[in-house]
Design a protein around this motif. Structure first.
Motif, mmCIF file in Angstrom:
data_model
loop_
_atom_site.group_PDB
_atom_site.id
_atom_site.type_symbol
_atom_site.label_atom_id
_atom_site.label_comp_id
_atom_site.label_asym_id
_atom_site.label_seq_id
_atom_site.Cartn_x
_atom_site.Cartn_y
_atom_site.Cartn_z
ATOM 1 N N ASP A 113 0.837 -1.212 0.000
ATOM 2 C CA ASP A 113 0.000 0.000 0.000
ATOM 3 C C ASP A 113 0.863 1.250 0.000
ATOM 4 O OD1 ASP A 113 -2.252 -1.537 -0.032
ATOM 5 O OD2 ASP A 113 -2.647 -1.379 2.119
ATOM 6 N N ASP A 114 1.944 1.234 0.786
ATOM 7 C CA ASP A 114 2.847 2.381 0.827
ATOM 8 C C ASP A 114 3.531 2.575 -0.522
ATOM 9 O OD1 ASP A 114 2.254 2.910 3.461
ATOM 10 O OD2 ASP A 114 3.914 1.720 4.246
ATOM 11 N N SER B 282 0.959 4.050 -3.085
ATOM 12 C CA SER B 282 0.597 5.446 -2.833
ATOM 13 C C SER B 282 1.769 6.384 -3.074
ATOM 14 C CB SER B 282 0.073 5.608 -1.405
ATOM 15 O OG SER B 282 1.064 5.287 -0.455
ATOM 16 N N ARG C 91 0.881 -1.205 15.263
ATOM 17 C CA ARG C 91 -0.506 -1.032 14.818
ATOM 18 C C ARG C 91 -0.998 -2.234 14.017
ATOM 19 N NH1 ARG C 91 -3.537 3.725 11.404
ATOM 20 N NH2 ARG C 91 -4.571 2.364 9.932
ATOM 21 N N GLU C 92 -0.280 -2.598 12.939
ATOM 22 C CA GLU C 92 -0.752 -3.679 12.079
ATOM 23 C C GLU C 92 -0.665 -5.023 12.766
ATOM 24 O OE1 GLU C 92 -2.395 -3.454 9.211
ATOM 25 O OE2 GLU C 92 -2.340 -1.312 9.656
ATOM 26 N N SER D 53 -9.833 -2.026 9.555
ATOM 27 C CA SER D 53 -8.839 -1.545 8.585
ATOM 28 C C SER D 53 -8.428 -0.097 8.790
ATOM 29 C CB SER D 53 -9.370 -1.719 7.156
ATOM 30 O OG SER D 53 -10.560 -0.967 6.983
ATOM 31 N N ASN D 54 -9.365 0.754 9.189
ATOM 32 C CA ASN D 54 -9.030 2.164 9.294
ATOM 33 C C ASN D 54 -9.712 2.792 10.513
ATOM 34 O OD1 ASN D 54 -8.153 4.737 8.886
ATOM 35 N ND2 ASN D 54 -9.336 5.096 7.031
ATOM 36 N N PRO D 55 -9.027 2.780 11.663
ATOM 37 C CA PRO D 55 -9.635 3.322 12.880
ATOM 38 C C PRO D 55 -9.400 4.819 13.052
ATOM 39 C CG PRO D 55 -7.528 2.331 13.408
ATOM 40 C CD PRO D 55 -7.705 2.175 11.915
ATOM 41 N N MET D 56 -9.020 5.527 11.998
ATOM 42 C CA MET D 56 -8.599 6.917 12.143
ATOM 43 C C MET D 56 -9.750 7.854 12.520
ATOM 44 S SD MET D 56 -5.562 6.489 12.052
ATOM 45 C CE MET D 56 -5.236 8.198 12.462
ATOM 46 N N ARG D 57 -10.969 7.587 12.060
ATOM 47 C CA ARG D 57 -12.081 8.437 12.466
ATOM 48 C C ARG D 57 -12.298 8.356 13.967
ATOM 49 N NH1 ARG D 57 -16.885 7.687 7.898
ATOM 50 N NH2 ARG D 57 -15.720 8.579 6.127
ATOM 51 N N TRP E 119 -10.036 7.494 16.101
ATOM 52 C CA TRP E 119 -8.849 8.087 16.727
ATOM 53 C C TRP E 119 -9.006 9.605 16.844
ATOM 54 C CZ3 TRP E 119 -4.804 6.823 19.525
ATOM 55 C CH2 TRP E 119 -3.728 7.702 19.614
ATOM 56 N N LYS F 84 -0.233 10.509 17.431
ATOM 57 C CA LYS F 84 -0.495 9.506 16.409
ATOM 58 C C LYS F 84 -0.642 8.130 17.058
ATOM 59 C CE LYS F 84 2.080 12.034 12.866
ATOM 60 N NZ LYS F 84 3.176 11.973 11.857
#
Length: 401
Positions: A130-131, A134, A248-249, A313-317, A319, A332
């Protein structure tokens, strides 16, 4: 050296690497069922590829021996390699040199085309896929994607490297340069170019080392905000990451089959560990409380399960909600890992215990000294020290009373 085999997937998969004691760097295999000239090449590193050897007729003298790479195995099936070989033989009969055709086409290929059609085939299997995608799409492709390899200039790459440092940071600009250099090196192996214009460009000094951690009143507000977070799976993930100091992963991909509650351990398999070595992570009281909370909804595959049975997959919201509710800035998810190590050291733990709890290799420069691995009792002691700090912070939060 040539050897005769049957060109089937089963036979080819079973072929060993070219022996280290072999006089040449590779072994070539032929087959009675295949067209003349088709070879399967196996290197000393075990890499397998299809090669077509031929003689290009010369009206004024002896023909010229040539060879052209057809494809790689796995990736190209034997039947496909035979079909391509027959097409190349038809080109030769028509007076067309396959090697010259390939060289002409290689001179016209763009970096974007190579990345998408050749480099990405293997890169997408990497843990960092993914990195890689992108970084290429957002940064490298807009500047160099439409260029042909022969149009790449070292001066342009230096300017790109410097501009990205000013726009982003030294570390990110260095990662972009490393990716571009790696892609061009693979292009050289694929015979699309013969030199790497990135060679000789020095990396920028990286001084953007974060030292942000949670402690004291901030830690209490953070834990209080977790208790109020509506997404319980995300809140549990954040607390578990803080309680174990795991990456994290590593946490997000955690499976119930890796957890041994009675033994109080989490066995992180080698395939998911950044160090490429399996790890045994002790589960302290706080981590066990999180797992008990997760188990209330039933144990399926993943501990921190998102939609459709897949890992969160994406806990950023969640966070952003948590740190906003806690009144915390510039924090972070990865800072939880650093916070855990700092809390451990500041409450009686040693640098050695912090290093081993983090899973750093012995002698790692990240631990500021060299130590041997700790025994299980010492690791458990480190984990419980950390748990005591978090429990105390949780107990003093307003919602805990």
């Amino acid at each position: 050296m040539q050897r005769r085999i049957r060109f089937t997937r089963k036979v080819i998969d079973a072929l060993p690497p070219c022996p280290a004691s072999h006089g040449s760097s590779e072994i070539e295999y032929t087959s009675e069922e295949a067209p003349p000239g088709l070879r399967l090449v196996v290197t000393k590193r075990g890499m397998k590829s299809w090669l077509f050897r031929y003689v290009m007729p010369n009206p004024t003298g002896p023909g010229t021996k040539r060879a052209v790479k057809v494809g790689v195995h796995p990736g190209m099936e034997p039947a496909e390699a035979i079909r391509v070989c027959l097409e190349l033989r038809a080109q030769i009969a028509a007076g067309v040199d396959p090697q010259q055709v390939k060289q002409d086409a290689a001179r016209e290929i763009t970096l974007d085309t190579f990345f998408q059609e050749e480099y990405w085939v293997s890169a997408k299997l990497l843990r960092s896929a993914d990195d890689v995608e992108s970084r290429w799409r957002l940064h490298i492709s807009p500047t160099f994607g439409k260029l042909r390899f022969r149009d790449l200039k070292t001066a342009d790459i230096v300017r790109f490297h410097d501009a990205k440092r000013a726009e982003l940071c030294a570390a990110t600009s260095n990662r972009l340069l490393a990716l571009l250099k790696r892609v061009i090196n693979v292009a050289i192996l694929h015979e699309h170019c013969d030199r790497n214009p990135c060679r000789g460009i020095r990396m920028h000094p990286e001084e953007n080392i974060r030292d942000r951690t949670l402690a004291g009143e901030e830690l209490r507000r953070f834990i209080n905000a977790l208790a109020q977070e509506p997404s319980r799976v995300a809140a549990d993930f954040f607390m578990f990451a803080l309680a174990t100091a795991a990456r994290r992963e590593e946490c997000l991909q955690m499976k119930w089959s890796e957890v041994f509650i009675e033994e109080g351990i989490w066995r992180l398999p080698v395939g998911r560990a950044k160090s490429k070595k399996s790890r045994v992570i002790p589960l302290n009281e706080m981590a066990l409380q999180v797992l008990a909370s997760r188990a209330e909804g039933g144990k399926r595959v993943y501990v921190f399960e998102g939609k459709d049975g897949k890992p969160l997959s994406n806990p950023m919201r969640a966070w952003k909600r948590v740190i906003a509710r806690a009144g915390i800035t510039d924090l972070k998810v990865h800072d939880l890992r650093r916070s855990a190590a700092t809390l451990l050291i500041n409450h009686g733990g040693s640098m050695t215990q912090a290093s081993n709890l983090l899973g750093h290799a012995p002698g790692s420069t990240l631990t500021a000294t060299r130590y041997a691995f700790l025994g299980n009792d010492q690791l458990r002691d480190a984990a419980q020290r950390l748990s005591s700090v978090l429990t105390a912070a949780s107990a003093s939060s307003p919602t805990s009373s």
